[in-house]
Scaffold this motif. Sequence first.
Motif, PDB file in Angstrom:
ATOM      1  N   HIS A  44      -1.031  -0.211   1.004  1.00  6.75           N
ATOM      2  CA  HIS A  44      -1.592   1.127   0.868  1.00  6.75           C
ATOM      3  C   HIS A  44      -0.529   2.208   1.035  1.00  6.75           C
ATOM      4  O   HIS A  44      -0.559   3.236   0.344  1.00  6.75           O
ATOM      5  CB  HIS A  44      -2.708   1.325   1.895  1.00  6.75           C
ATOM      6  N   HIS A  98      -6.390  -0.861  -5.889  1.00 10.49           N
ATOM      7  CA  HIS A  98      -5.565  -2.028  -6.194  1.00 10.49           C
ATOM      8  C   HIS A  98      -4.893  -2.593  -4.955  1.00 10.49           C
ATOM      9  O   HIS A  98      -4.578  -3.790  -4.906  1.00 10.49           O
ATOM     10  CB  HIS A  98      -4.519  -1.681  -7.255  1.00 10.49           C
ATOM     11  N   ASP A  99      -4.666  -1.747  -3.936  1.00 13.94           N
ATOM     12  CA  ASP A  99      -4.148  -2.255  -2.671  1.00 13.94           C
ATOM     13  C   ASP A  99      -5.136  -3.228  -2.048  1.00 13.94           C
ATOM     14  O   ASP A  99      -4.745  -4.268  -1.495  1.00 13.94           O
ATOM     15  CB  ASP A  99      -3.825  -1.108  -1.716  1.00 13.94           C
ATOM     16  N   ASN A 120      -0.456   6.920  -5.806  1.00 14.76           N
ATOM     17  CA  ASN A 120      -1.592   6.866  -4.880  1.00 14.76           C
ATOM     18  C   ASN A 120      -2.528   5.729  -5.285  1.00 14.76           C
ATOM     19  O   ASN A 120      -2.914   5.612  -6.442  1.00 14.76           O
ATOM     20  CB  ASN A 120      -2.344   8.200  -4.907  1.00 14.76           C
ATOM     21  N   HIS A 121      -2.894   4.898  -4.305  1.00 14.04           N
ATOM     22  CA  HIS A 121      -3.814   3.785  -4.567  1.00 14.04           C
ATOM     23  C   HIS A 121      -5.261   4.261  -4.471  1.00 14.04           C
ATOM     24  O   HIS A 121      -6.021   3.834  -3.601  1.00 14.04           O
ATOM     25  CB  HIS A 121      -3.562   2.644  -3.584  1.00 14.04           C
ATOM     26  N   GLU A 134       6.545  -1.378 -10.373  1.00 17.85           N
ATOM     27  CA  GLU A 134       6.117  -2.038  -9.139  1.00 17.85           C
ATOM     28  C   GLU A 134       7.156  -3.040  -8.638  1.00 17.85           C
ATOM     29  O   GLU A 134       6.838  -4.186  -8.283  1.00 17.85           O
ATOM     30  CB  GLU A 134       4.766  -2.747  -9.349  1.00 17.85           C
ATOM     31  N   PRO A 159       2.608   2.598  -2.509  1.00 12.84           N
ATOM     32  CA  PRO A 159       2.133   2.499  -3.895  1.00 12.84           C
ATOM     33  C   PRO A 159       3.269   2.701  -4.891  1.00 12.84           C
ATOM     34  O   PRO A 159       4.238   3.427  -4.613  1.00 12.84           O
ATOM     35  CB  PRO A 159       1.114   3.641  -3.984  1.00 12.84           C
ATOM     36  N   GLU A 160       3.158   2.053  -6.044  1.00 12.57           N
ATOM     37  CA  GLU A 160       4.144   2.215  -7.111  1.00 12.57           C
ATOM     38  C   GLU A 160       3.425   2.337  -8.452  1.00 12.57           C
ATOM     39  O   GLU A 160       2.369   1.745  -8.658  1.00 12.57           O
ATOM     40  CB  GLU A 160       5.114   1.037  -7.146  1.00 12.57           C
ATOM     41  N   THR A 207       6.810  -3.674  -4.782  1.00 12.50           N
ATOM     42  CA  THR A 207       5.557  -4.404  -4.569  1.00 12.50           C
ATOM     43  C   THR A 207       5.718  -5.857  -4.967  1.00 12.50           C
ATOM     44  O   THR A 207       5.308  -6.776  -4.237  1.00 12.50           O
ATOM     45  CB  THR A 207       4.418  -3.755  -5.379  1.00 12.50           C
ATOM     46  N   ASP A 248      -0.657  -1.937  -9.588  1.00 11.11           N
ATOM     47  CA  ASP A 248      -0.084  -0.604  -9.770  1.00 11.11           C
ATOM     48  C   ASP A 248      -0.965   0.482  -9.159  1.00 11.11           C
ATOM     49  O   ASP A 248      -2.130   0.258  -8.828  1.00 11.11           O
ATOM     50  CB  ASP A 248       0.158  -0.312 -11.251  1.00 11.11           C
ATOM     51  N   ALA A 249      -0.376   1.661  -9.012  1.00 12.03           N
ATOM     52  CA  ALA A 249      -1.070   2.823  -8.461  1.00 12.03           C
ATOM     53  C   ALA A 249      -1.114   3.944  -9.494  1.00 12.03           C
ATOM     54  O   ALA A 249      -0.454   3.877 -10.535  1.00 12.03           O
ATOM     55  CB  ALA A 249      -0.371   3.302  -7.190  1.00 12.03           C
TER      56      ALA A 249
END
Length: 369
Positions: free
Chosen positions: A16, A88-89, A83-84, A25, A19-20, A28, A70-71
């Motif tokens: 959280h 997706h987080d 921002n998630h 990513e 984010p990417e 991540t 991805d975010a």
Amino acid sequence: MTANTETLNEIFEHLHKNPELSWEETETTAWLKAFIESKGVSVRTFDDCTGLTAEIGNGSPVVAVRADIDALWQEVNGTFQANHSCGHDAHMTIVLGTFLELLEKRDQLSGTVRFIFQPAEEKGTGALKMVEKGVVDDADYLFGMHLRPFQELGPGEFAPAISHGAARLIEGSIRGDDAHGARPHLNTNAVQVGAELVMAINGMHFDPMVPQSMKVTGFQAGGKSANIIPGSAAFSVDARAQKNEVMDAMTSQFDRLIHMVADYHNIEISTEVKADMPAAILNEEATAVMEEGIIEALGTDACRPAIVTTGGDDFHFYTIKRPHVKATMLAVGCGLSPGLHHPDMTFDRSAIPDAVKVMTCAVQKALET
């Protein structure tokens, strides 16, 4: 509560806070790789894109579980950032939780479980890349999941399928010359063209029995000089339809509209489809397996009918491109509010371990079919 609830909380907190964006990513992917490898399981990464896969067990059947990684890019408290806000987080956490649960039972698995961590869902192109990589070529089942807003499911409620609509994201440009504010007859005002496009799009009508919408979601023209009439602009359009054929009709009429406005003003307007996500084609066998997983994990009171939503997800490309795969998405009720893609989106995190229980049961049942 699962045996790994504390670990799930730690996983979610890390994802959280880091984010990417789509296709970016890298950290991540590296973090997921390190986590999975720390459990003694090897992973497959890709030279030309982010994302990874890992698997436990061996032989057939092959059951795949997918998380998007991805975010979004949006303004949060006055600052634009990754921002998630689509959850997706949480999806990654659920899949890692399922991985941990099944890892403890790996010697009892009657087949292969593949975990897919897919990039760029928000661009609508990540699933196609994973299909290109062959990650579901030998899969018998494919399960995904998505947090649902409170308008669709209450806390503790789960549905065995999500009937997403089609989504098509279009970017366009208006190209012309600027003119002096005192001489509006010397050019075509790109802002006026944009206003005409908005009005014309709002006047398009299609089958009212099929949920659908098309709207302009971005428009940029002009600069700091208020006495210049801008001749050029950039815009974006978001189109949604519950059926693929209605989406095709909508975009066909949109194309005719673009040509009509361009011809009328004698200017150039170009458009490009940047993302194209199809409507879901539900699979009865996969849905039945997921329903059994919900009931076995949480009881019949937790199970709700399949969700119909106008949102889109590139998950459905897997089955369109590989029709042999039996796929469904678990709908996770978690009190999500104010809504998906809202910069301040929140949800009840206690839904994560329950979703892990459901997904673990569903995978085990799929392996037994």
